[in-house]
Motif scaffolding. Structure first.
Motif, PDB file in Angstrom:
ATOM      1  N   LYS A 147       0.862  -1.179   0.000  1.00  0.00           N
ATOM      2  CA  LYS A 147       0.000   0.000   0.000  1.00  0.00           C
ATOM      3  C   LYS A 147       0.897   1.227   0.000  1.00  0.00           C
ATOM      4  O   LYS A 147       1.870   1.313   0.739  1.00  0.00           O
ATOM      5  N   THR A 165       0.721   5.385   0.416  1.00  0.00           N
ATOM      6  CA  THR A 165      -0.122   6.456   0.904  1.00  0.00           C
ATOM      7  C   THR A 165       0.596   7.794   0.758  1.00  0.00           C
ATOM      8  O   THR A 165       1.826   7.861   0.860  1.00  0.00           O
ATOM      9  N   VAL A 217      -4.721   6.523  -0.949  1.00  0.00           N
ATOM     10  CA  VAL A 217      -4.176   5.188  -0.703  1.00  0.00           C
ATOM     11  C   VAL A 217      -4.286   4.383  -1.992  1.00  0.00           C
ATOM     12  O   VAL A 217      -5.350   4.325  -2.601  1.00  0.00           O
TER      13      VAL A 217
END
Length: 162
Positions: free
Chosen positions: A125, A127, A136
């Motif tokens: 992920k 961000t 995100v």
């Protein structure tokens, strides 16, 4: 024609089988063939992305082979120089100052490649904040790690889901 009670029993059985299959799929954890190799590659992944998250291009340069091929479904294919230039651009971009990568640890899989190294697969992920909102992105990746001269380096990267 099927009786109502038979239909309810049949439908309940189907629902229970689907639930059991879904529950089994969710609880099946990856079991590495070689736990030591798994730990080593998990460590190398953390070294790479600690360097990424801390904008350390010098460390990033040491983690890829000179003939790396980076396949990205959003940007195409790059070699070593273009990959490092891409990292440098990200690190110098003030608008991406808070960009970070986090491995979703439960998705990590590592497979040995005898005589060569290992294949790492997982989901990570990214961000960052854009216009005051946290953005995100969750993507899948494959890293082909080569073990040579006592060092682990990434030779191939596949990054998808952009």
């Amino acid at each position: 024609m099927m009786k109502k009670s038979t239909f309810i029993l049949f439908a309940t059985g189907i629902v229970m089988m689907l639930f059991a299959a879904n529950t089994n799929a969710q609880t099946t954890a990856f079991k590495p063939k070689d736990q030591q190799l798994f730990n080593t590659i998990a460590h190398m992944d953390s070294v790479m992305f600690n360097a990424f998250n801390n904008r350390n291009l010098d460390v990033m340069k040491t983690l890829f082979t000179p003939d790396v091929e980076f396949y990205n479904d959003g940007k195409g294919v790059t070699g070593y120089d273009a990959t490092m230039a891409g990292f440098k651009g990200i690190f110098e971009n003030k608008q991406a100052a808070d960009l970070r990568r986090d491995l979703l640890k439960e998705t990590l899989e590592v497979y040995p490649m005898p005589g060569f190294g290992a294949i790492e697969m997982g989901t990570h992920k990214f961000t960052h904040t854009e216009n005051g909102k946290q953005i995100v992105g969750v993507m899948k990746f494959v890293h082909v790690w080569q073990y040579q001269d006592g060092q682990w380096k990434v030779k191939r990267v596949v990054s998808v889901g952009h």
